[in-house]
Design a protein around this motif. Structure first.
Motif, PDB file in Angstrom:
ATOM      1  N   PRO A  22       0.857  -1.262   0.004  1.00 51.81           N
ATOM      2  CA  PRO A  22      -0.149   0.080  -0.080  1.00 51.81           C
ATOM      3  C   PRO A  22       0.697   1.370   0.179  1.00 51.81           C
ATOM      4  N   SER A  23       2.021   1.089   0.240  1.00 51.53           N
ATOM      5  CA  SER A  23       2.815   2.399   0.391  1.00 51.53           C
ATOM      6  C   SER A  23       3.324   3.031  -0.893  1.00 51.53           C
ATOM      7  N   ARG A  24       2.934   2.211  -1.866  1.00 49.34           N
ATOM      8  CA  ARG A  24       3.170   2.742  -3.241  1.00 49.34           C
ATOM      9  C   ARG A  24       2.098   4.042  -3.864  1.00 49.34           C
ATOM     10  N   MET A  25       1.239   4.108  -2.955  1.00 45.45           N
ATOM     11  CA  MET A  25       0.099   4.794  -3.192  1.00 45.45           C
ATOM     12  C   MET A  25       0.014   6.404  -2.372  1.00 45.45           C
TER      13      MET A  25
ATOM     14  N   SER B 124       3.239  11.889   3.191  1.00 44.73           N
ATOM     15  CA  SER B 124       3.902  10.272   3.007  1.00 44.73           C
ATOM     16  C   SER B 124       2.848   9.339   3.699  1.00 44.73           C
ATOM     17  N   SER B 125       1.648   9.647   4.375  1.00 46.73           N
ATOM     18  CA  SER B 125       0.822   8.773   4.953  1.00 46.73           C
ATOM     19  C   SER B 125       0.209   7.863   3.940  1.00 46.73           C
ATOM     20  N   ILE B 126      -0.029   6.658   4.681  1.00 43.73           N
ATOM     21  CA  ILE B 126      -0.567   5.566   3.907  1.00 43.73           C
ATOM     22  C   ILE B 126      -2.200   5.311   4.049  1.00 43.73           C
ATOM     23  N   PHE B 127      -3.040   5.305   3.271  1.00 43.72           N
ATOM     24  CA  PHE B 127      -4.256   5.059   3.417  1.00 43.72           C
ATOM     25  C   PHE B 127      -4.487   3.432   3.050  1.00 43.72           C
ATOM     26  N   GLY B 128      -5.946   3.093   3.606  1.00 42.06           N
ATOM     27  CA  GLY B 128      -6.365   1.730   3.484  1.00 42.06           C
ATOM     28  C   GLY B 128      -7.335   1.334   2.234  1.00 42.06           C
TER      29      GLY B 128
ATOM     30  N   ASP C 201       6.835   3.814 -10.252  1.00 39.33           N
ATOM     31  CA  ASP C 201       6.490   2.577  -9.608  1.00 39.33           C
ATOM     32  C   ASP C 201       5.322   1.841 -10.148  1.00 39.33           C
ATOM     33  N   TYR C 202       4.860   0.981  -9.790  1.00 41.23           N
ATOM     34  CA  TYR C 202       3.746   0.450  -9.938  1.00 41.23           C
ATOM     35  C   TYR C 202       2.410   1.133  -9.532  1.00 41.23           C
ATOM     36  N   LEU C 203       1.466   1.380 -10.153  1.00 37.69           N
ATOM     37  CA  LEU C 203       0.252   1.752  -9.726  1.00 37.69           C
ATOM     38  C   LEU C 203      -0.851   0.800  -9.477  1.00 37.69           C
ATOM     39  N   HIS C 204      -1.237   0.515  -8.530  1.00 34.98           N
ATOM     40  CA  HIS C 204      -2.397  -0.584  -8.164  1.00 34.98           C
ATOM     41  C   HIS C 204      -3.386   0.024  -7.133  1.00 34.98           C
ATOM     42  N   LEU C 205      -4.663  -0.177  -7.595  1.00 36.34           N
ATOM     43  CA  LEU C 205      -5.721   0.218  -6.719  1.00 36.34           C
ATOM     44  C   LEU C 205      -6.922  -0.754  -6.535  1.00 36.34           C
ATOM     45  N   LYS C 206      -7.430  -0.744  -5.419  1.00 40.73           N
ATOM     46  CA  LYS C 206      -8.641  -1.970  -5.181  1.00 40.73           C
ATOM     47  C   LYS C 206      -9.885  -1.438  -5.993  1.00 40.73           C
ATOM     48  N   ARG C 207      -9.982   0.052  -5.637  1.00 42.53           N
ATOM     49  CA  ARG C 207     -11.371   0.615  -6.289  1.00 42.53           C
ATOM     50  C   ARG C 207     -11.184   2.114  -6.214  1.00 42.53           C
TER      51      ARG C 207
END
Length: 671
Positions: free
Chosen positions: A72-75, A98-102, A130-136
């Protein structure tokens, strides 16, 4: 309101190679109701993006991003863009902390707009490599049936100011100055001016530059140091000089001399970006902080904050005399703000001078005042609006590569146009590329819209440049390095041998390296070859070098090992000795070519990446210019620097154990 994106057509900048489904199907994972472990994923690239077509103009009031549980840190840092037509984009939000969301409702990242934004296309861009990946991605709002026409929007264009100042503290070689100036002139409009602050006692090389009304070079008064507050004072001298010369400053931007433009400066985009109230540069991987209480600085957050924490007397001065209670941090490179914002510093120049006086002998532990004070003053005494137009290669800290140059010209956010770090060597490929008019034209072509005709033109230009390169290569002539070492018949075999013990101790110069070398000293007393040991070899080495010339080839064979031990397999390590060789033809030797027959070991290749260059007195690293294959051989090319005149020597390193054979030639006109 409802989720406008649900089930709508989606796409993305690329697809992770191991994902077998089509790109649009993978992209649709981010706006579909699927299993909890599905997500979209791009390949690793600069500024990857995911995009959805809402299929109608909509009033967008909220966007919610759900992160993946996988890395999740990539986003951490991203930008949301909205478009009415899919071609012209407006940046409406950037996450720069630099915060990480869920990935659930409680921990998702919510972006709510104070006023709904009209658009049909929504894009989420990752702001780095980097790679971008999102759940929704959920987009809430309503379909808009009545919205302002394009004509009305045109009437609300930003009124662009008339004078934009770019400031540079110049500490580079004179030879780099024309390249730096031309880079600015080629990528900025006529209402942009460059003020270059030369050190107070350094002559300005007027013979190297062509006068231009948009470029002003002057000698500053401040004795600038690498650390401390003198760098910021240097920029304030440029601010003062610009006021004296031009009378007004609408916008002011601080630049680094190893940060170059890679695309046109877009003033409108930079001014619009100010309204997003950036708190850190877009794409910045360093952990910048805003409004940190000076009496409560966190220890261990970043080394730069630790330096400030350790400067107690300086912090007390800011708190109790300068009326500054909070400190903010931001990069000085490409820091863009209004002239009024920068005047919050210029009008308080005595505070800046007093701050610098706390560090009369600055070192690496000195707080970087040029990164602390500007945004601190903007937020304390001004509106706090700023942005950065320069992208920094911090993670990892490295020079711009040629591939970077191509990608940045296309993918940088619209308000950004500079990249740091560029090598100041004019012959370094990315730096040299920006100095060539024809190459800049090729870069500009990459920015054209993706149409069938544009695809055709790009392919045709690739074909032409490739054909030109191949034709140029066929016309190159390379001569054995030893061709002029002797006066006897050129076609007969000649051989020189050096066998020596290199003792433990200080640096040793064994000269000449080849006692049978018939060319002897040159007119200036220099020799065609000599051997130089390292500063402090830990073992006595047996060094053997055999150079032979036969027909059109010079071959060098090296065998190095510990004294008393048999020759062994090549072993990479610290350089223990360097053999310097010169063809003794002066400036006819412009290119050196060293060749290894494939296959060869990785450690053999390391020799080519540790080549040295010498003028006969001192030596320095000589970066590899080009590497290419030809019929089982790998050629390594080294280009004479522009400012190197007279004889030139190429230094071949040897390690603790070295066993290698190579061909050596230099490029001149046909003989």
């Amino acid at each position: 309101m409802f989720d406008l994106a649900l089930g709508k057509p989606a796409t993305q900048s690329s697809k992770y190679p191991e994902i077998l489904v089509p790109l649009d199907v993978n992209a649709a994972n981010a706006n579909s109701i699927n299993s909890s472990d599905s997500y979209c994923q791009t390949n690793a690239e600069w500024f990857p993006w995911w995009q959805v077509d809402l299929e109608a103009s909509c009033l967008i009031s909220e966007i919610v991003l759900y992160n993946t549980s996988f890395w999740p840190s990539r986003m951490r840092r991203f930008t949301i863009l909205i478009s009415k037509n899919g071609q012209t984009w407006q940046e409406v939000f950037s996450k720069t902390d630099s915060s990480i969301f869920g990935g659930d409702d409680e921990n998702a990242y919510r972006v709510q707009f104070a006023a709904s934004i009209i658009g049909r296309f929504v894009r989420v861009r990752l702001d780095n490599w980097d790679y971008l990946h999102l759940k929704r991605v959920c987009i809430y709002g309503n379909v808009c049936h009545n919205f302002p026409s394009e004509e009305k929007a045109v009437n609300n264009k930003i009124s662009l100011p008339s004078k934009i100042i770019f400031s540079s503290n110049y500490n580079e070689d004179d030879q780099f100055l024309p390249i730096y100036i031309d880079n600015f002139l080629n990528y900025t409009p006529d209402n942009c001016y460059l003020f270059i602050n030369f050190p107070s006692s350094r002559p300005i090389p007027l013979n190297l530059i062509t006068p231009n009304s948009r470029v002003h070079i002057f000698n500053g008064e401040v004795d600038r140091k690498k650390w401390g507050g003198t760098l910021l004072l240097g920029h304030m001298e440029s601010y003062r000089e610009a006021l004296n010369v031009l009378g007004k400053i609408d916008y002011f931007c601080t630049c680094a001399t190893n940060g170059l433009f890679v695309k046109l400066f877009d003033l409108k985009a930079a001014v619009q970006r100010l309204e997003l109230n950036d708190q850190a540069p877009v794409g910045m991987t360093r952990n910048y902080l805003i409004d940190v209480p000076l009496n409560n600085i966190p220890r261990g957050k970043e080394w730069i904050w630790d330096n400030l924490l350790d400067s107690k007397s300086f912090r007390e001065y800011l708190l109790y005399e300068a009326d500054i209670k909070f400190m903010s941090l931001n990069q000085i490179e490409g820091l863009f703000a209004s002239g009024a914002e920068w005047n919050t510093l210029y009008s308080r120049i005595e505070i800046l001078k007093k701050s610098a006086s706390y560090f009369p002998y600055p070192n690496i532990k000195t707080p970087a005042l040029e990164e602390f004070l500007p945004v601190t003053f903007f937020r304390r005494f001004g509106s706090g609006k700023f942005t950065n137009i320069c992208h920094m290669l911090w993670d990892p800290h490295r020079d711009v590569t040629f591939l970077d140059l191509i990608e940045f010209a296309v993918k940088l956010p619209v308000h950004m146009c500079q990249v740091k770090w560029f090598n100041r060597n004019p012959d370094t490929l990315p730096t040299a590329a920006l100095d060539q008019k024809w190459f800049r034209a090729l870069l500009d072509d990459l920015l054209t819209l993706d149409t069938p005709n544009a695809y055709r033109e790009r392919f045709l230009k690739r074909l032409l440049t490739q054909s030109f390169s191949e034709a140029s290569r066929l016309g190159e002539v390379y001569t054995p390095l030893t061709r002029f070492w002797r006066s006897e018949a050129q076609e007969e075999r000649a051989q020189w041998m050096c066998s020596s013990l290199i003792p433990v101790g200080k640096q040793v110069k064994l000269s000449p390296a080849f006692s049978t070398l018939s060319i002897g000293p040159s007119k200036n007393g220099s020799l065609a070859a000599w051997l130089l040991s390292s500063d402090s070899p830990v073992d006595t080495l047996h060094y053997e070098a055999i150079i032979s010339e036969e027909a059109s080839t010079t071959t060098l064979s090296l065998q190095v090992n510990k004294d008393g031990e048999p020759s062994g397999r090549h072993e990479w390590g610290d350089t223990r000795a360097t053999l310097f060789l010169s063809p003794m033809v002066g400036e006819k030797a412009q290119v050196f070519r060293l060749s290894l027959r494939r296959p060869f070991e990785f450690v053999h290749e390391q020799i080519m990446h540790n080549i040295r260059l010498s003028d006969g007195h001192s030596n320095l690293a000589w970066p590899l210019t080009l590497q290419e294959d030809e019929e089982g051989w790998c050629h390594f090319y080294f280009l004479r620097p522009q400012n190197h005149f007279g004889e030139i020597w190429i230094g071949i390193p040897a390690f603790l154990r070295t066993s290698i054979s190579m061909k050596i030639a230099f490029g001149i006109s046909p003989i």
